[in-house]
Design a protein around this motif. Structure first.
Motif, mmCIF file in Angstrom:
data_model
loop_
_atom_site.group_PDB
_atom_site.id
_atom_site.type_symbol
_atom_site.label_atom_id
_atom_site.label_comp_id
_atom_site.label_asym_id
_atom_site.label_seq_id
_atom_site.Cartn_x
_atom_site.Cartn_y
_atom_site.Cartn_z
ATOM 1 N N THR A 240 -46.312 1.239 -2.896
ATOM 2 C CA THR A 240 -45.530 0.702 -1.790
ATOM 3 C C THR A 240 -45.584 1.745 -0.680
ATOM 4 O O THR A 240 -46.295 2.743 -0.802
ATOM 5 N N GLY A 241 -44.851 1.531 0.363
ATOM 6 C CA GLY A 241 -44.814 2.535 1.411
ATOM 7 C C GLY A 241 -44.110 3.803 0.989
ATOM 8 O O GLY A 241 -44.231 4.834 1.655
ATOM 9 N N SER A 242 -43.388 3.756 -0.126
ATOM 10 C CA SER A 242 -42.620 4.925 -0.555
ATOM 11 C C SER A 242 -42.920 5.390 -1.976
ATOM 12 O O SER A 242 -42.469 6.469 -2.370
ATOM 13 N N LYS A 243 -43.673 4.620 -2.757
ATOM 14 C CA LYS A 243 -43.943 4.977 -4.156
ATOM 15 C C LYS A 243 -45.418 4.803 -4.491
ATOM 16 O O LYS A 243 -46.065 3.863 -4.020
ATOM 17 N N SER B 18 -44.294 -6.442 2.744
ATOM 18 C CA SER B 18 -45.734 -6.663 2.695
ATOM 19 C C SER B 18 -46.355 -5.746 1.655
ATOM 20 O O SER B 18 -46.009 -4.563 1.576
ATOM 21 N N ASP B 19 -47.261 -6.299 0.863
ATOM 22 C CA ASP B 19 -48.018 -5.469 -0.078
ATOM 23 C C ASP B 19 -49.521 -5.592 0.168
ATOM 24 O O ASP B 19 -50.331 -5.195 -0.673
ATOM 25 N N SER B 20 -49.903 -6.115 1.316
ATOM 26 C CA SER B 20 -51.315 -6.375 1.580
ATOM 27 C C SER B 20 -52.026 -5.230 2.304
ATOM 28 O O SER B 20 -53.258 -5.197 2.354
ATOM 29 N N ASP B 21 -51.270 -4.293 2.855
ATOM 30 C CA ASP B 21 -51.873 -3.201 3.621
ATOM 31 C C ASP B 21 -51.965 -1.947 2.748
ATOM 32 O O ASP B 21 -51.259 -0.957 2.955
ATOM 33 N N ILE B 22 -52.841 -1.982 1.749
ATOM 34 C CA ILE B 22 -52.945 -0.895 0.778
ATOM 35 C C ILE B 22 -53.225 0.439 1.468
ATOM 36 O O ILE B 22 -52.574 1.458 1.195
ATOM 37 N N LYS B 23 -54.180 0.457 2.365
ATOM 38 C CA LYS B 23 -54.555 1.714 3.009
ATOM 39 C C LYS B 23 -53.457 2.214 3.939
ATOM 40 O O LYS B 23 -53.202 3.418 4.012
ATOM 41 N N GLY B 24 -52.818 1.300 4.640
ATOM 42 C CA GLY B 24 -51.722 1.706 5.510
ATOM 43 C C GLY B 24 -50.580 2.320 4.721
ATOM 44 O O GLY B 24 -49.970 3.300 5.147
ATOM 45 N N MET B 25 -50.285 1.750 3.556
ATOM 46 C CA MET B 25 -49.228 2.310 2.716
ATOM 47 C C MET B 25 -49.638 3.659 2.143
ATOM 48 O O MET B 25 -48.808 4.555 1.974
ATOM 49 N N LEU C 128 -38.777 -1.002 10.394
ATOM 50 C CA LEU C 128 -40.194 -1.346 10.288
ATOM 51 C C LEU C 128 -40.969 -0.177 9.707
ATOM 52 O O LEU C 128 -40.955 0.934 10.249
ATOM 53 N N THR C 129 -41.623 -0.429 8.575
ATOM 54 C CA THR C 129 -42.527 0.537 7.966
ATOM 55 C C THR C 129 -43.816 -0.197 7.617
ATOM 56 O O THR C 129 -43.990 -1.357 7.973
ATOM 57 N N SER C 130 -44.699 0.454 6.893
ATOM 58 C CA SER C 130 -45.950 -0.190 6.502
ATOM 59 C C SER C 130 -45.726 -1.361 5.569
ATOM 60 O O SER C 130 -46.586 -2.236 5.450
ATOM 61 N N ASP C 131 -44.555 -1.434 4.917
ATOM 62 C CA ASP C 131 -44.332 -2.516 3.954
ATOM 63 C C ASP C 131 -42.948 -3.145 4.015
ATOM 64 O O ASP C 131 -42.613 -3.978 3.175
ATOM 65 N N LYS D 209 -50.382 10.922 5.546
ATOM 66 C CA LYS D 209 -49.135 10.753 4.809
ATOM 67 C C LYS D 209 -49.060 11.761 3.664
ATOM 68 O O LYS D 209 -50.066 12.013 2.982
ATOM 69 N N ASP D 210 -47.882 12.323 3.469
ATOM 70 C CA ASP D 210 -47.654 13.301 2.409
ATOM 71 C C ASP D 210 -47.018 12.624 1.206
ATOM 72 O O ASP D 210 -46.072 11.830 1.349
ATOM 73 N N TRP D 211 -47.514 12.966 0.024
ATOM 74 C CA TRP D 211 -46.962 12.454 -1.229
ATOM 75 C C TRP D 211 -46.523 13.618 -2.104
ATOM 76 O O TRP D 211 -47.288 14.574 -2.309
ATOM 77 N N THR D 212 -45.295 13.544 -2.603
ATOM 78 C CA THR D 212 -44.745 14.602 -3.452
ATOM 79 C C THR D 212 -44.315 14.012 -4.779
ATOM 80 O O THR D 212 -44.403 12.799 -5.010
ATOM 81 N N TRP D 213 -43.845 14.868 -5.683
ATOM 82 C CA TRP D 213 -43.414 14.385 -6.994
ATOM 83 C C TRP D 213 -42.190 13.472 -6.864
ATOM 84 O O TRP D 213 -41.268 13.774 -6.105
#
Length: 510
Positions: free
Chosen positions: A479-482, A319-326, A288-291, A334-338
């Motif tokens: 997405t939750g990862s990209k 799920s692709d409806s929780d934009i802010k959660g993702m 289970l993740t945000s998406d 949440k941390d985002w890297t290259w």
């Protein structure tokens, strides 16, 4: 988010709609009144479904109404309509949890209908616990920002969305991420190859009635979880297939095999495979993740056989409806890297560069780098003279200098309170500011616009602009990862589809 004052009502074993009820003879047909319907009734509240832990404001309510053979129990929604908590019995248990912002003092209605179709309604007030914030597991299922979330079939794991597998044990995440243990499954509404049986329409023997209910359209069937604890499944045309309460039990985000159990009967295609139509009502949440969500149910509900490789049923949802959660998660940000590395063919992944402002489906830019012309793949060039390293592109910065976000280990953080922080590869802070996400602009090309303080994402420069740092980026894929961002030359968003120069950024969750 505007939060409606709604009640979360879970009714275990809800029966059919309220039919005319005739008492056993203890009273005449017309003898019930609102004043005496609940005479002798008893109510007790508990912290748990099994009613083993008494609690003054418990959300599990056990009831017994001895003078009536059966009652219809409900509450009134804000629009005045009735929502059923339980029916068909004068005794049982229901779960009653007000949503965020609700008054803990709530009124429940008890309706009796005699053989002459005459209604008598009595009320009883309860004080129940009201959560100040959603539980972590409900944030994943129903979204913290929106209070509801849409889930669909997920064919991106292995192409298969429902089928059987070995009840393998180990890391449940491996089932959700790579389909570990999978044997066979369905890939579409109707079989994609004659005789393969890999379509839902060719597997109706697994339903409870041998009929198709519209929940097998892999692209368009969906279900909605709400923070009020209600799950509704829909066919491809938006028609309701089933509605039921849901709950998550035994939640443990660090569990190796599962993070909890989903209790409901309203998921899409809710059938145990090779069972003649059994609808389990309890499913293990292995991932289970945000998406992403993967459910598993062992043969016959034998949860004690985990690791024995007996048959089990799986369900993959997305799920692709929780934009802010993702984008920024549900608690600490949440941390985002290259999004660096190599693809399946061994080619280096480009993380920043220029492209044609191509239009069409923005997801194609995020997934397959559609429209890409040139870009950077590493901190320093991987081929002498290629210039494909950030350190060889300092002319694009605002001051001609390196700031630490050239490292493939650099990252930026988005937090629920609207703060964005840019970090160098060693974790030190470069700068910070604020951000917001505008979903009102969503279309085929983008899911939202990301507004930021200038210079706070990684390498925040428009290409070939002398160091311009935009404040608005088009979020063309998330997405939750990209995450993929795009900015057109000079900020001319009106030229989308004209193939003018644009800058892009590819990030992945850290």
């Amino acid at each position: 988010m505007k939060k409606s004052i709604l009640l979360f009502a879970v009714a275990l074993g809800m029966l059919t709609a309220c039919d005319p009820i005739k008492e056993d003879g203890g009273m005449d047909i017309d003898s019930f009144t609102p004043a005496n319907l609940l005479d002798g009734a008893s109510f007790s509240q508990y912290a748990d479904e099994a009613c083993t832990t008494p609690k003054a404001d418990g959300n599990w309510i056990k009831y017994d109404i001895p003078k009536a053979s059966a009652v219809f129990i409900y509450y009134l929604k804000p629009d005045g309509t009735e929502f059923k908590l339980a029916s068909g019995s004068a005794g049982g248990v229901f779960n009653f949890v007000p949503a965020r912002g609700s008054d803990p003092n709530q009124t429940v209605y008890f309706k009796y209908i005699n053989a002459n179709l005459e209604e008598v309604v009595a009320t009883h007030d309860f004080t129940v616990e009201v959560a100040q914030e959603l539980k972590p597991e409900i944030r994943f299922l129903a979204s913290n920002d929106y209070g509801k979330k849409t889930w669909k079939w997920d064919p991106t794991v292995t192409g298969v969305v429902w089928g059987n597998m070995g009840y393998c044990g180990g890391a449940g995440a491996d089932v959700g991420i790579s389909g570990n243990g999978q044997w066979w499954g369905v890939v579409a509404e109707s079989e994609t190859e004659a005789g393969s049986g890999n379509g839902f329409l060719q597997q109706l023997q697994h339903t409870h009635d041998g009929a198709y209910h519209g929940d097998g359209d892999v692209d368009k069937s969906y279900m909605i979880f709400t923070e009020d604890g209600i799950l509704t499944s829909y066919d491809s045309g938006g028609g309701v297939i089933n509605t039921d309460a849901y709950a998550v039990e035994n939640y443990n985000p660090n569990g190796e095999w599962k993070v909890g159990d989903l209790v409901t009967k309203a998921i899409l295609w809710p059938y145990e495979i090779n069972s003649g139509g059994n609808i389990p009502g309890r499913y293990e949440i292995c991932y289970l993740t945000s998406d992403k969500m993967t459910l598993v149910y062992p043969d016959g509900g034998d949860f004690g056989s985990l690791g024995g490789w007996g048959e089990a049923t799986f369900w993959h949802f997305r799920s692709d409806s929780d934009i802010k959660g993702m984008a920024y998660g549900y608690e600490n940000g949440k941390d985002w890297t290259w999004d660096s590395g190599v693809d399946a063919d061994g080619n280096e992944l480009v993380v920043w560069g220029n492209m044609g402002y191509c239009g069409g489906a923005g997801a194609d830019v995020g997934i397959s780098h559609n429209g890409q012309w040139w870009g950077v793949v590493a901190e320093t060039e991987t081929v002498a003279g290629s210039g494909n390293g950030f350190m060889q592109q300092l002319q694009h910065t605002n001051d001609g200098s390196a700031h630490g976000d050239e490292s493939m280990d650099a990252y930026f953080t988005l937090t629920p309170d609207g703060v964005i922080t840019r970090h160098a590869g060693d974790g030190s802070v470069i700068n910070s500011g604020s951000f917001s996400i505008d979903e009102t602009v969503a279309n085929e090309w983008k899911v939202a616009d990301l507004h930021t303080t200038a210079g706070t994402i990684l390498w925040p420069y428009e290409i070939n602009s002398g160091g311009n740092m935009p404040e608005v980026f088009e979020m063309v894929y998330l997405t939750g990862s990209k995450m993929c961002l795009v900015y057109p030359d000079g900020g001319d968003f009106s030229t989308n589809g004209g193939w003018g120069e644009a800058s892009f950024w590819h990030f992945k969750a850290k």
